[in-house]
Design a protein around this motif. Structure first.
Motif, PDB file in Angstrom:
ATOM      1  N   PHE A   1       0.826  -1.200   0.000  1.00  0.00           N
ATOM      2  CA  PHE A   1       0.000   0.000   0.000  1.00  0.00           C
ATOM      3  C   PHE A   1       0.865   1.257   0.000  1.00  0.00           C
ATOM      4  N   SER A   2       0.412   2.274  -0.699  1.00  0.00           N
ATOM      5  CA  SER A   2       1.127   3.546  -0.658  1.00  0.00           C
ATOM      6  C   SER A   2       0.913   4.224   0.694  1.00  0.00           C
ATOM      7  N   SER A   3      -0.200   3.949   1.324  1.00  0.00           N
ATOM      8  CA  SER A   3      -0.439   4.423   2.694  1.00  0.00           C
ATOM      9  C   SER A   3      -1.509   3.544   3.320  1.00  0.00           C
ATOM     10  N   LEU A   4      -1.578   3.579   4.625  1.00  0.00           N
ATOM     11  CA  LEU A   4      -2.599   2.826   5.319  1.00  0.00           C
ATOM     12  C   LEU A   4      -3.188   3.719   6.399  1.00  0.00           C
ATOM     13  N   GLN A   5      -4.493   3.661   6.533  1.00  0.00           N
ATOM     14  CA  GLN A   5      -5.172   4.535   7.469  1.00  0.00           C
ATOM     15  C   GLN A   5      -6.012   3.726   8.440  1.00  0.00           C
ATOM     16  N   TRP A   6      -6.186   4.289   9.607  1.00  0.00           N
ATOM     17  CA  TRP A   6      -7.062   3.707  10.619  1.00  0.00           C
ATOM     18  C   TRP A   6      -8.194   4.692  10.908  1.00  0.00           C
ATOM     19  N   TYR A   7      -9.407   4.153  10.952  1.00  0.00           N
ATOM     20  CA  TYR A   7     -10.597   4.937  11.228  1.00  0.00           C
ATOM     21  C   TYR A   7     -11.347   4.327  12.405  1.00  0.00           C
TER      22      TYR A   7
ATOM     23  N   THR B   1      -2.809   8.248   9.593  1.00  0.00           N
ATOM     24  CA  THR B   1      -2.319   7.723   8.317  1.00  0.00           C
ATOM     25  C   THR B   1      -0.850   7.381   8.476  1.00  0.00           C
ATOM     26  N   VAL B   2      -0.467   6.193   8.046  1.00  0.00           N
ATOM     27  CA  VAL B   2       0.949   5.820   8.034  1.00  0.00           C
ATOM     28  C   VAL B   2       1.375   5.628   6.578  1.00  0.00           C
ATOM     29  N   VAL B   3       2.560   6.124   6.283  1.00  0.00           N
ATOM     30  CA  VAL B   3       2.998   6.180   4.892  1.00  0.00           C
ATOM     31  C   VAL B   3       4.321   5.444   4.669  1.00  0.00           C
ATOM     32  N   THR B   4       5.216   5.553   5.621  1.00  0.00           N
ATOM     33  CA  THR B   4       6.569   5.016   5.464  1.00  0.00           C
ATOM     34  C   THR B   4       6.680   3.643   6.117  1.00  0.00           C
ATOM     35  N   GLY B   5       7.296   2.696   5.415  1.00  0.00           N
ATOM     36  CA  GLY B   5       7.495   1.371   5.985  1.00  0.00           C
ATOM     37  C   GLY B   5       8.227   1.455   7.318  1.00  0.00           C
ATOM     38  N   GLY B   6       7.730   0.736   8.339  1.00  0.00           N
ATOM     39  CA  GLY B   6       8.342   0.761   9.656  1.00  0.00           C
ATOM     40  C   GLY B   6       7.886   1.912  10.541  1.00  0.00           C
ATOM     41  N   GLU B   7       7.052   2.767   9.995  1.00  0.00           N
ATOM     42  CA  GLU B   7       6.624   3.962  10.740  1.00  0.00           C
ATOM     43  C   GLU B   7       5.785   3.597  11.962  1.00  0.00           C
ATOM     44  N   VAL B   8       6.010   4.325  13.046  1.00  0.00           N
ATOM     45  CA  VAL B   8       5.213   4.176  14.264  1.00  0.00           C
ATOM     46  C   VAL B   8       4.665   5.547  14.628  1.00  0.00           C
ATOM     47  N   LYS B   9       3.354   5.593  14.847  1.00  0.00           N
ATOM     48  CA  LYS B   9       2.743   6.849  15.273  1.00  0.00           C
ATOM     49  C   LYS B   9       1.953   6.622  16.546  1.00  0.00           C
ATOM     50  N   LYS B  10       2.004   7.620  17.425  1.00  0.00           N
ATOM     51  CA  LYS B  10       1.271   7.506  18.687  1.00  0.00           C
ATOM     52  C   LYS B  10       0.255   8.624  18.783  1.00  0.00           C
ATOM     53  N   LEU B  11      -0.921   8.247  19.266  1.00  0.00           N
ATOM     54  CA  LEU B  11      -2.006   9.189  19.478  1.00  0.00           C
ATOM     55  C   LEU B  11      -2.550   8.880  20.868  1.00  0.00           C
ATOM     56  N   LYS B  12      -1.993   9.570  21.866  1.00  0.00           N
ATOM     57  CA  LYS B  12      -2.337   9.324  23.268  1.00  0.00           C
ATOM     58  C   LYS B  12      -2.123   7.852  23.602  1.00  0.00           C
ATOM     59  N   ARG B  13      -3.162   7.087  23.891  1.00  0.00           N
ATOM     60  CA  ARG B  13      -2.994   5.685  24.272  1.00  0.00           C
ATOM     61  C   ARG B  13      -2.990   4.741  23.072  1.00  0.00           C
TER      62      ARG B  13
ATOM     63  N   SER C   1      -0.288  -3.646   9.122  1.00  0.00           N
ATOM     64  CA  SER C   1      -0.309  -2.589  10.118  1.00  0.00           C
ATOM     65  C   SER C   1      -0.975  -3.098  11.381  1.00  0.00           C
ATOM     66  N   SER C   2      -0.683  -2.434  12.491  1.00  0.00           N
ATOM     67  CA  SER C   2      -1.330  -2.798  13.740  1.00  0.00           C
ATOM     68  C   SER C   2      -1.729  -1.546  14.506  1.00  0.00           C
ATOM     69  N   LEU C   3      -2.765  -1.723  15.308  1.00  0.00           N
ATOM     70  CA  LEU C   3      -3.238  -0.675  16.213  1.00  0.00           C
ATOM     71  C   LEU C   3      -3.224  -1.259  17.612  1.00  0.00           C
ATOM     72  N   HIS C   4      -2.490  -0.627  18.501  1.00  0.00           N
ATOM     73  CA  HIS C   4      -2.411  -1.090  19.884  1.00  0.00           C
ATOM     74  C   HIS C   4      -3.019  -0.020  20.789  1.00  0.00           C
ATOM     75  N   ILE C   5      -3.926  -0.442  21.642  1.00  0.00           N
ATOM     76  CA  ILE C   5      -4.529   0.481  22.609  1.00  0.00           C
ATOM     77  C   ILE C   5      -4.088   0.057  24.000  1.00  0.00           C
ATOM     78  N   THR C   6      -3.536   0.995  24.730  1.00  0.00           N
ATOM     79  CA  THR C   6      -3.076   0.740  26.096  1.00  0.00           C
ATOM     80  C   THR C   6      -4.134   1.223  27.079  1.00  0.00           C
ATOM     81  N   ALA C   7      -4.381   0.415  28.092  1.00  0.00           N
ATOM     82  CA  ALA C   7      -5.317   0.795  29.161  1.00  0.00           C
ATOM     83  C   ALA C   7      -6.639   1.292  28.582  1.00  0.00           C
ATOM     84  N   ALA C   8      -7.325   0.403  27.890  1.00  0.00           N
ATOM     85  CA  ALA C   8      -8.560   0.758  27.192  1.00  0.00           C
ATOM     86  C   ALA C   8      -9.583   1.382  28.140  1.00  0.00           C
ATOM     87  N   GLN C   9     -10.350   2.315  27.590  1.00  0.00           N
ATOM     88  CA  GLN C   9     -11.416   2.984  28.335  1.00  0.00           C
ATOM     89  C   GLN C   9     -12.747   2.711  27.646  1.00  0.00           C
ATOM     90  N   THR C  10     -13.836   2.888  28.381  1.00  0.00           N
ATOM     91  CA  THR C  10     -15.163   2.619  27.795  1.00  0.00           C
ATOM     92  C   THR C  10     -15.404   3.511  26.577  1.00  0.00           C
TER      93      THR C  10
END
Lengths: 115, 115
Positions: free
Chosen positions: A29-35, A48-60, A72-81
């Motif tokens: 993929f040229s990019s991969l997105q999570w919604y 949106t992640v674009v570069t191979g090996g890229e890691v982005k963090k958005l709070k948890r 791609s993977s999405l990891h959520i730490t300490a999930a909330q309701t």
């Protein structure tokens, strides 16, 4: 044939637990997105992640793009309701000179976080 | 990012009739995308609408069933024709983020029920 395999399809966890959602493909993929999508609403872009090996963090939330740009993977730490919702990964196969074409969506992960 | 106004938000229609869904974007965009999301499912691309040319339909979707108009760079319509209960779905329009902005924005969706 599903171009983008997303797993798990359903996930029910307790508040405070960690979780990981995966998206895998044999295509590059040229990019991969999570919604994230809530009932009665359209999907809302998380990252949106674009570069191979890229890691982005958005709070948890931590998003990773595979080195080969096939997964791609999405990891959520300490999930909330409030994290409850449908999580969708979507890949763009083509890059129309900087303006992307249509997205290929995974089947989605329905996450339920219980108090 | 662009703001999309989609309407109607929901409708209940009789089989054999047609419904036209409208999407208005607050900025000019080259491509607009129409998706279908069947109950409990992910998003499937119906067609890509470029201003000034015929829409491009994905496999399994035809112009006679889903005619699309794109009269200018900020507006598009999708018509669901000769509806049957199998057409009951959420229909979403989407635009890309444009050059160097890979995020996609979605309308809030039209929930269609055919009885």
């Amino acid at each position: 044939t599903q171009l983008l395999e997303q797993s798990p399809q359903f996930l029910s966890i307790q508040e405070g637990e960690n979780l990981t959602v995966y998206c895998n493909s044999s295509s590059v993929f040229s990019s991969l997105q999570w919604y994230r999508q809530e009932p009665g609403e359209g999907p809302v872009l998380l990252v949106t992640v674009v570069t191979g090996g890229e890691v982005k963090k958005l709070k948890r939330l931590t998003f990773q793009f595979g080195d080969a740009r096939k997964d791609s993977s999405l990891h959520i730490t300490a999930a909330q309701t409030g994290d409850t919702g449908l999580y969708l990964c979507a890949g763009a196969l083509k890059d129309y000179g900087g303006s992307q074409g249509n997205l290929i969506f995974g089947k989605g992960t329905k996450l339920s976080v219980k108090p | 990012s662009a703001v999309i106004s989609q309407k109607p938000s929901r409708d209940i229609c009789q089989r054999g009739t047609s419904l036209t869904i409208q999407c208005q974007v607050d900025s000019q965009v080259t491509m607009m995308f129409w998706y279908r999301q069947q109950p409990g499912q992910s998003l499937t691309l119906i067609a890509t609408a470029n201003q000034g040319s015929e829409a491009t339909y994905e496999s399994g979707f035809v112009i006679d069933k889903f005619p699309i108009s794109r009269p200018n760079l900020t507006f598009s319509t999708l018509t669901v024709s000769n509806m049957s209960p199998e057409d009951s779905s959420i229909y979403l329009c989407s635009v890309g983020g444009g050059v160097f902005n890979y995020g996609y924005t979605f309308g809030s969706g039209t929930r269609l029920t055919v009885v």
